[in-house]
Design an enzyme around this catalytic site. Structure first.
Site, PDB file in Angstrom:
ATOM      1  CB  SER A 160     -91.198  56.064  19.647  1.00 55.33           C
ATOM      2  OG  SER A 160     -92.282  56.169  20.548  1.00 55.33           O
TER       3      SER A 160
ATOM      4  NE  ARG B 161     -92.219  65.543  32.359  1.00 59.87           N
ATOM      5  CZ  ARG B 161     -91.580  65.192  31.239  1.00 59.87           C
ATOM      6  NH1 ARG B 161     -91.983  64.155  30.561  1.00 59.87           N
ATOM      7  NH2 ARG B 161     -90.568  65.899  30.816  1.00 59.87           N
TER       8      ARG B 161
ATOM      9  CG  HIS C 221     -89.193  55.738  29.750  1.00 58.18           C
ATOM     10  ND1 HIS C 221     -89.514  54.716  28.911  1.00 58.18           N
ATOM     11  CD2 HIS C 221     -89.753  56.850  29.204  1.00 58.18           C
ATOM     12  CE1 HIS C 221     -90.249  55.169  27.908  1.00 58.18           C
ATOM     13  NE2 HIS C 221     -90.392  56.474  28.058  1.00 58.18           N
TER      14      HIS C 221
ATOM     15  N   GLY D 179     -79.516  55.017  29.221  1.00 55.49           N
ATOM     16  CA  GLY D 179     -79.654  56.030  30.259  1.00 55.49           C
ATOM     17  C   GLY D 179     -78.344  56.657  30.679  1.00 55.49           C
ATOM     18  N   GLY D 180     -78.213  57.971  30.487  1.00 57.54           N
ATOM     19  CA  GLY D 180     -77.087  58.715  31.008  1.00 57.54           C
ATOM     20  C   GLY D 180     -75.868  58.808  30.119  1.00 57.54           C
ATOM     21  CB  ILE D 181     -74.885  57.232  26.888  1.00 54.32           C
ATOM     22  CG1 ILE D 181     -75.001  55.792  27.407  1.00 54.32           C
ATOM     23  CG2 ILE D 181     -73.727  57.375  25.899  1.00 54.32           C
ATOM     24  CD1 ILE D 181     -73.760  55.256  28.047  1.00 54.32           C
TER      25      ILE D 181
END
Length: 385
Positions: free
Chosen positions: A106, A163, A273, A305-307
Protein backbone atom coordinates in the site's frame (compact mmCIF):
# COMPACT_ATOMS: atom_id res chain seq x y z
CA UNK A 1 -1.69 -24.98 18.72
CA UNK A 2 -0.11 -22.30 16.51
CA UNK A 3 -1.61 -23.83 13.35
CA UNK A 4 -5.22 -22.92 12.51
CA UNK A 5 -7.53 -24.70 10.11
CA UNK A 6 -9.59 -21.85 8.65
CA UNK A 7 -9.67 -18.14 7.94
CA UNK A 8 -12.51 -17.94 10.47
CA UNK A 9 -10.16 -19.23 13.15
CA UNK A 10 -7.53 -16.69 12.11
CA UNK A 11 -10.16 -13.98 12.56
CA UNK A 12 -11.12 -15.35 15.99
CA UNK A 13 -7.49 -15.36 17.13
CA UNK A 14 -6.92 -11.88 15.75
CA UNK A 15 -9.91 -10.63 17.74
CA UNK A 16 -8.50 -12.18 20.92
CA UNK A 17 -5.05 -10.70 20.25
CA UNK A 18 -5.70 -7.17 19.00
CA UNK A 19 -6.96 -4.17 20.95
CA UNK A 20 -10.63 -3.66 19.98
CA UNK A 21 -9.87 -0.41 18.15
CA UNK A 22 -7.30 -2.12 15.95
CA UNK A 23 -9.49 -5.15 15.24
CA UNK A 24 -12.54 -3.01 14.46
CA UNK A 25 -10.51 -0.80 12.12
CA UNK A 26 -9.88 -3.93 10.04
CA UNK A 27 -13.34 -5.44 10.40
CA UNK A 28 -15.60 -2.44 9.82
CA UNK A 29 -17.05 -1.25 6.54
CA UNK A 30 -18.75 1.99 5.62
CA UNK A 31 -22.20 3.03 6.85
CA UNK A 32 -24.42 -0.04 7.42
CA UNK A 33 -21.86 -2.46 6.01
CA UNK A 34 -24.21 -3.64 3.26
CA UNK A 35 -21.46 -4.05 0.71
CA UNK A 36 -19.08 -5.63 3.20
CA UNK A 37 -21.72 -8.22 4.13
CA UNK A 38 -22.71 -8.92 0.52
CA UNK A 39 -19.08 -9.41 -0.51
CA UNK A 40 -18.93 -12.43 1.80
CA UNK A 41 -22.52 -13.67 1.65
CA UNK A 42 -22.75 -13.71 -2.16
CA UNK A 43 -20.30 -16.62 -2.37
CA UNK A 44 -22.72 -18.79 -0.38
CA UNK A 45 -25.35 -18.33 -3.10
CA UNK A 46 -23.11 -20.09 -5.60
CA UNK A 47 -23.10 -23.88 -5.49
CA UNK A 48 -20.77 -26.47 -6.97
CA UNK A 49 -21.59 -29.18 -9.53
CA UNK A 50 -19.18 -31.96 -8.49
CA UNK A 51 -18.17 -35.15 -10.28
CA UNK A 52 -17.77 -38.43 -8.42
CA UNK A 53 -15.19 -40.11 -10.67
CA UNK A 54 -12.57 -39.26 -13.25
CA UNK A 55 -10.57 -36.78 -11.20
CA UNK A 56 -6.77 -36.65 -11.40
CA UNK A 57 -4.37 -37.44 -8.58
CA UNK A 58 -2.28 -34.29 -8.90
CA UNK A 59 -3.84 -30.91 -9.57
CA UNK A 60 -2.20 -27.74 -10.88
CA UNK A 61 -2.77 -24.55 -8.91
CA UNK A 62 -0.07 -22.39 -10.49
CA UNK A 63 -0.86 -19.46 -12.76
CA UNK A 64 0.51 -16.09 -13.80
CA UNK A 65 -0.82 -12.60 -13.21
CA UNK A 66 0.59 -9.11 -13.61
CA UNK A 67 3.66 -10.56 -15.29
CA UNK A 68 4.74 -12.83 -12.42
CA UNK A 69 4.45 -16.55 -11.76
CA UNK A 70 2.17 -17.53 -8.88
CA UNK A 71 2.23 -20.89 -7.12
CA UNK A 72 -1.47 -20.38 -6.32
CA UNK A 73 -3.99 -17.86 -7.69
CA UNK A 74 -4.03 -15.71 -4.55
CA UNK A 75 -2.25 -12.35 -4.19
CA UNK A 76 -1.92 -10.30 -0.99
CA UNK A 77 -3.79 -7.07 -1.70
CA UNK A 78 -2.39 -3.65 -0.70
CA UNK A 79 -3.48 -2.80 2.85
CA UNK A 80 -2.37 0.32 4.75
CA UNK A 81 -0.38 0.58 7.99
CA UNK A 82 -0.05 -3.02 9.19
CA UNK A 83 0.44 -2.41 12.91
CA UNK A 84 -1.32 -5.65 13.81
CA UNK A 85 2.11 -7.24 14.33
CA UNK A 86 5.66 -5.82 14.53
CA UNK A 87 6.79 -7.72 11.41
CA UNK A 88 4.19 -5.67 9.47
CA UNK A 89 4.56 -5.45 5.68
CA UNK A 90 8.00 -7.11 5.46
CA UNK A 91 6.69 -10.15 7.33
CA UNK A 92 3.64 -10.41 5.11
CA UNK A 93 5.80 -10.01 2.00
CA UNK A 94 8.14 -12.77 3.20
CA UNK A 95 5.12 -15.01 3.80
CA UNK A 96 3.90 -14.42 0.25
CA UNK A 97 7.38 -15.18 -1.10
CA UNK A 98 7.58 -18.36 0.97
CA UNK A 99 4.33 -19.54 -0.61
CA UNK A 100 5.33 -18.47 -4.12
CA UNK A 101 2.97 -15.57 -4.59
CA UNK A 102 2.93 -11.79 -4.90
CA UNK A 103 2.48 -8.96 -2.44
CA UNK A 104 0.82 -5.58 -2.97
CA UNK A 105 2.39 -2.78 -0.93
CA UNK A 106 0.00 0.00 0.00
CA UNK A 107 1.04 3.58 -0.65
CA UNK A 108 -0.18 4.09 2.93
CA UNK A 109 1.92 1.22 4.27
CA UNK A 110 4.37 1.64 7.12
CA UNK A 111 7.40 0.24 5.26
CA UNK A 112 9.31 1.66 2.31
CA UNK A 113 9.05 0.03 -1.10
CA UNK A 114 12.78 -0.68 -1.19
CA UNK A 115 12.72 -2.91 1.90
CA UNK A 116 9.62 -4.79 0.82
CA UNK A 117 10.92 -5.56 -2.69
CA UNK A 118 14.04 -6.98 -1.04
CA UNK A 119 11.83 -9.36 0.92
CA UNK A 120 9.69 -10.30 -2.10
CA UNK A 121 10.67 -9.38 -5.67
CA UNK A 122 7.06 -10.07 -6.70
CA UNK A 123 5.91 -6.84 -5.07
CA UNK A 124 3.43 -4.50 -6.73
CA UNK A 125 3.54 -0.85 -5.73
CA UNK A 126 0.13 0.64 -5.10
CA UNK A 127 -0.50 4.30 -5.76
CA UNK A 128 -3.36 6.71 -5.26
CA UNK A 129 -4.11 9.83 -7.26
CA UNK A 130 -2.81 12.09 -4.50
CA UNK A 131 -0.92 15.36 -4.73
CA UNK A 132 0.60 17.01 -7.77
CA UNK A 133 1.58 15.25 -10.98
CA UNK A 134 5.19 15.81 -9.99
CA UNK A 135 4.65 14.01 -6.69
CA UNK A 136 2.81 11.13 -8.37
CA UNK A 137 5.55 10.78 -10.98
CA UNK A 138 8.20 10.75 -8.24
CA UNK A 139 6.43 7.85 -6.50
CA UNK A 140 6.28 5.89 -9.74
CA UNK A 141 9.98 6.53 -10.37
CA UNK A 142 10.79 5.39 -6.84
CA UNK A 143 8.86 2.16 -7.42
CA UNK A 144 10.76 1.63 -10.66
CA UNK A 145 14.12 2.22 -9.00
CA UNK A 146 13.22 -0.18 -6.19
CA UNK A 147 12.40 -2.94 -8.68
CA UNK A 148 8.63 -3.17 -8.20
CA UNK A 149 7.03 -5.79 -10.45
CA UNK A 150 4.04 -3.63 -11.36
CA UNK A 151 1.79 -0.73 -10.42
CA UNK A 152 -1.66 -0.95 -8.84
CA UNK A 153 -3.66 2.24 -9.21
CA UNK A 154 -6.42 2.14 -6.61
CA UNK A 155 -9.57 4.03 -7.59
CA UNK A 156 -12.18 2.25 -5.46
CA UNK A 157 -11.74 4.45 -2.44
CA UNK A 158 -13.55 7.76 -2.23
CA UNK A 159 -13.78 9.67 1.02
CA UNK A 160 -16.60 8.29 3.16
CA UNK A 161 -17.90 10.53 5.94
CA UNK A 162 -19.83 7.71 7.58
CA UNK A 163 -18.38 4.68 9.27
CA UNK A 164 -21.27 4.47 11.68
CA UNK A 165 -20.84 0.92 12.94
CA UNK A 166 -17.75 -0.61 14.50
CA UNK A 167 -15.94 2.68 13.99
CA UNK A 168 -12.91 2.85 16.29
CA UNK A 169 -10.85 5.73 17.58
CA UNK A 170 -7.72 5.96 15.45
CA UNK A 171 -5.08 8.44 16.69
CA UNK A 172 -3.24 10.72 14.29
CA UNK A 173 -0.06 9.92 16.17
CA UNK A 174 0.85 7.84 19.20
CA UNK A 175 1.58 10.70 21.57
CA UNK A 176 1.11 10.50 25.34
CA UNK A 177 -2.52 11.63 25.13
CA UNK A 178 -3.40 8.96 22.56
CA UNK A 179 -1.55 6.24 24.46
CA UNK A 180 -3.36 7.18 27.67
CA UNK A 181 -6.70 6.91 25.90
CA UNK A 182 -5.85 3.54 24.38
CA UNK A 183 -4.12 2.12 27.46
CA UNK A 184 -7.15 0.35 28.99
CA UNK A 185 -7.86 -1.73 25.88
CA UNK A 186 -4.16 -2.38 25.22
CA UNK A 187 -3.82 -3.75 28.76
CA UNK A 188 -6.64 -6.18 27.94
CA UNK A 189 -4.48 -7.56 25.12
CA UNK A 190 -1.12 -8.35 26.80
CA UNK A 191 0.15 -10.50 23.94
CA UNK A 192 -0.10 -7.62 21.46
CA UNK A 193 1.44 -5.21 23.98
CA UNK A 194 4.28 -7.65 24.74
CA UNK A 195 5.13 -8.05 21.06
CA UNK A 196 5.54 -4.31 20.65
CA UNK A 197 7.36 -3.93 23.98
CA UNK A 198 10.01 -6.33 22.68
CA UNK A 199 10.68 -4.00 19.73
CA UNK A 200 11.17 -1.03 22.11
CA UNK A 201 9.13 1.17 19.79
CA UNK A 202 5.43 1.93 19.28
CA UNK A 203 3.52 0.87 16.16
CA UNK A 204 4.60 3.00 13.21
CA UNK A 205 1.96 5.36 11.85
CA UNK A 206 4.26 6.97 9.29
CA UNK A 207 3.84 6.27 5.57
CA UNK A 208 7.35 6.35 4.05
CA UNK A 209 6.18 5.84 0.47
CA UNK A 210 4.83 9.40 0.44
CA UNK A 211 7.38 12.16 0.10
CA UNK A 212 8.60 13.35 3.48
CA UNK A 213 7.28 10.21 5.20
CA UNK A 214 4.24 11.96 6.68
CA UNK A 215 1.85 10.49 9.22
CA UNK A 216 -1.03 8.39 7.92
CA UNK A 217 -3.59 11.15 8.33
CA UNK A 218 -1.38 13.76 6.66
CA UNK A 219 -1.04 11.54 3.59
CA UNK A 220 -4.75 10.75 3.78
CA UNK A 221 -5.45 14.49 3.87
CA UNK A 222 -3.28 15.05 0.78
CA UNK A 223 -5.28 12.42 -1.08
CA UNK A 224 -8.60 13.89 0.11
CA UNK A 225 -7.53 17.35 -1.03
CA UNK A 226 -6.56 16.23 -4.53
CA UNK A 227 -9.27 16.59 -7.21
CA UNK A 228 -10.38 13.15 -8.45
CA UNK A 229 -8.59 12.02 -11.63
CA UNK A 230 -10.08 12.05 -15.10
CA UNK A 231 -9.56 9.20 -17.54
CA UNK A 232 -6.99 11.43 -19.23
CA UNK A 233 -5.14 11.73 -15.91
CA UNK A 234 -5.13 7.96 -15.52
CA UNK A 235 -3.83 7.54 -19.08
CA UNK A 236 -1.02 9.98 -18.26
CA UNK A 237 -0.10 7.95 -15.17
CA UNK A 238 -0.14 4.77 -17.26
CA UNK A 239 2.29 6.39 -19.70
CA UNK A 240 4.85 6.62 -16.89
CA UNK A 241 5.03 2.83 -16.47
CA UNK A 242 5.71 0.43 -19.32
CA UNK A 243 5.23 -2.72 -17.27
CA UNK A 244 2.21 -4.45 -15.71
CA UNK A 245 -0.39 -1.87 -14.69
CA UNK A 246 -3.59 -2.63 -12.79
CA UNK A 247 -6.61 -0.39 -12.35
CA UNK A 248 -8.22 -1.52 -9.11
CA UNK A 249 -11.84 -0.77 -8.33
CA UNK A 250 -13.75 -1.67 -11.49
CA UNK A 251 -17.35 -2.85 -11.08
CA UNK A 252 -18.95 -1.35 -14.23
CA UNK A 253 -18.53 -2.68 -17.75
CA UNK A 254 -18.12 0.80 -19.23
CA UNK A 255 -15.31 1.56 -16.78
CA UNK A 256 -13.72 -1.80 -17.60
CA UNK A 257 -13.66 -0.95 -21.30
CA UNK A 258 -12.19 2.52 -20.70
CA UNK A 259 -9.52 1.16 -18.36
CA UNK A 260 -8.37 -1.31 -20.99
CA UNK A 261 -9.04 0.49 -24.28
CA UNK A 262 -8.39 4.13 -23.35
CA UNK A 263 -5.81 3.72 -20.59
CA UNK A 264 -4.07 0.53 -21.67
CA UNK A 265 -4.33 -1.28 -18.32
CA UNK A 266 -2.90 -4.78 -18.49
CA UNK A 267 -5.06 -5.90 -15.56
CA UNK A 268 -8.14 -4.73 -13.73
CA UNK A 269 -9.37 -5.72 -10.31
CA UNK A 270 -13.10 -6.03 -9.73
CA UNK A 271 -13.14 -4.44 -6.29
CA UNK A 272 -15.18 -2.23 -3.97
CA UNK A 273 -12.36 -1.69 -1.47
CA UNK A 274 -13.58 -4.48 0.74
CA UNK A 275 -16.83 -2.69 1.49
CA UNK A 276 -15.00 0.46 2.54
CA UNK A 277 -16.26 2.66 -0.26
CA UNK A 278 -19.80 3.48 -1.40
CA UNK A 279 -22.12 1.32 0.70
CA UNK A 280 -24.79 -0.42 -1.36
CA UNK A 281 -22.41 -1.38 -4.17
CA UNK A 282 -23.00 -5.05 -5.09
CA UNK A 283 -20.61 -7.78 -4.08
CA UNK A 284 -17.66 -8.01 -6.44
CA UNK A 285 -18.41 -11.65 -7.29
CA UNK A 286 -21.81 -10.50 -8.64
CA UNK A 287 -20.12 -7.98 -10.97
CA UNK A 288 -17.29 -10.25 -12.10
CA UNK A 289 -18.85 -12.09 -15.07
CA UNK A 290 -20.06 -8.94 -16.79
CA UNK A 291 -16.66 -7.29 -16.47
CA UNK A 292 -14.91 -10.39 -17.82
CA UNK A 293 -17.29 -10.41 -20.80
CA UNK A 294 -16.74 -6.69 -21.43
CA UNK A 295 -12.95 -6.92 -21.44
CA UNK A 296 -13.03 -9.83 -23.85
CA UNK A 297 -9.58 -11.21 -23.09
CA UNK A 298 -7.85 -7.90 -23.67
CA UNK A 299 -6.59 -7.75 -20.08
CA UNK A 300 -6.36 -9.94 -17.02
CA UNK A 301 -9.28 -9.67 -14.62
CA UNK A 302 -8.77 -10.26 -10.91
CA UNK A 303 -11.28 -10.20 -8.07
CA UNK A 304 -10.87 -8.57 -4.66
CA UNK A 305 -13.46 -8.85 -1.90
CA UNK A 306 -15.14 -11.47 0.26
CA UNK A 307 -12.68 -14.35 -0.15
CA UNK A 308 -12.73 -16.46 3.03
CA UNK A 309 -11.95 -20.00 1.82
CA UNK A 310 -10.39 -21.88 -1.06
CA UNK A 311 -13.81 -22.67 -2.50
CA UNK A 312 -14.42 -18.94 -2.89
CA UNK A 313 -11.24 -18.68 -4.95
CA UNK A 314 -12.42 -21.52 -7.20
CA UNK A 315 -15.81 -19.86 -7.69
CA UNK A 316 -14.13 -16.61 -8.76
CA UNK A 317 -11.86 -18.44 -11.19
CA UNK A 318 -14.81 -20.37 -12.63
CA UNK A 319 -16.49 -17.04 -13.41
CA UNK A 320 -13.43 -15.79 -15.27
CA UNK A 321 -11.03 -14.27 -12.73
CA UNK A 322 -7.34 -14.83 -13.38
CA UNK A 323 -6.60 -14.76 -9.65
CA UNK A 324 -7.97 -13.20 -6.48
CA UNK A 325 -6.61 -10.66 -4.02
CA UNK A 326 -7.14 -10.92 -0.27
CA UNK A 327 -6.93 -8.28 2.47
CA UNK A 328 -8.61 -8.99 5.80
CA UNK A 329 -7.79 -12.74 5.82
CA UNK A 330 -4.05 -12.24 5.72
CA UNK A 331 -4.20 -9.37 8.23
CA UNK A 332 -5.98 -11.72 10.63
CA UNK A 333 -3.25 -14.30 10.06
CA UNK A 334 -0.61 -11.63 10.59
CA UNK A 335 -2.22 -10.62 13.89
CA UNK A 336 -2.55 -14.23 15.02
CA UNK A 337 1.03 -15.35 14.40
CA UNK A 338 3.06 -12.87 12.36
CA UNK A 339 4.67 -14.17 9.18
CA UNK A 340 3.77 -17.77 10.04
CA UNK A 341 0.13 -16.74 10.41
CA UNK A 342 0.07 -15.28 6.89
CA UNK A 343 1.66 -18.45 5.54
CA UNK A 344 -1.00 -20.40 7.43
CA UNK A 345 -3.81 -18.43 5.73
CA UNK A 346 -2.28 -19.07 2.31
CA UNK A 347 -1.96 -22.78 3.14
CA UNK A 348 -5.62 -22.91 4.18
CA UNK A 349 -6.65 -21.34 0.89
CA UNK A 350 -4.34 -23.60 -1.10
CA UNK A 351 -5.81 -26.71 0.54
CA UNK A 352 -9.33 -25.46 -0.13
CA UNK A 353 -8.58 -24.75 -3.78
CA UNK A 354 -7.08 -28.21 -4.22
CA UNK A 355 -10.04 -29.90 -2.51
CA UNK A 356 -12.52 -28.05 -4.72
CA UNK A 357 -10.61 -29.01 -7.87
CA UNK A 358 -10.64 -32.64 -6.74
CA UNK A 359 -14.40 -32.60 -6.18
CA UNK A 360 -15.06 -30.89 -9.48
CA UNK A 361 -12.85 -33.30 -11.39
CA UNK A 362 -10.62 -30.54 -12.69
CA UNK A 363 -6.90 -31.03 -13.24
CA UNK A 364 -6.02 -27.34 -13.16
CA UNK A 365 -7.32 -23.96 -12.09
CA UNK A 366 -7.21 -23.10 -15.80
CA UNK A 367 -9.86 -25.74 -16.56
CA UNK A 368 -12.58 -24.13 -14.43
CA UNK A 369 -15.69 -22.82 -16.20
CA UNK A 370 -19.13 -21.52 -15.15
CA UNK A 371 -20.47 -25.04 -15.75
CA UNK A 372 -18.73 -26.06 -12.52
CA UNK A 373 -21.10 -23.82 -10.58
CA UNK A 374 -24.78 -23.62 -9.76
CA UNK A 375 -25.60 -19.97 -10.42
CA UNK A 376 -29.06 -18.84 -9.30
CA UNK A 377 -31.17 -16.64 -11.54
CA UNK A 378 -30.52 -12.97 -10.94
CA UNK A 379 -27.21 -13.56 -9.18
CA UNK A 380 -24.98 -11.53 -11.49
CA UNK A 381 -25.11 -7.75 -11.86
CA UNK A 382 -24.26 -5.91 -15.06
CA UNK A 383 -23.47 -2.35 -14.06
CA UNK A 384 -22.91 0.44 -16.57
CA UNK A 385 -24.05 -1.53 -19.60
Amino acid sequence: MPWFESVAEAERRAKKTLPPSVFNAIKAGTERGLTLSDNVAAFSELGFAPHVAGSVQNRELATTAMGVDLALPVILSPVGVQAVHPVAEPGAARAAAARGTAFGLSALGSTGIEEVVTENPKTFAQTYWAGSREAIEARVERARAAGAAGIILTLDWTFSHSRDWGSPFIPQQLDLKAMARLAPEVLRRPRWAYRWAQTKRPPALQVPNFEGSPGFFAAYGEWMGTPPPSWEDIAWLRSLWAGPFMVKGIVRVDDARRAVQDVGATAISVSNHGGNNLDGTPATIRALSAVVDAVGGQAEVLLDGGIRRGGDVVKALALGARAVMIGRPYLWGLAADGQAGVENVLDVLRNGIDSALLGLGRASVHDLTPSDLLIPDGFSRRLGA
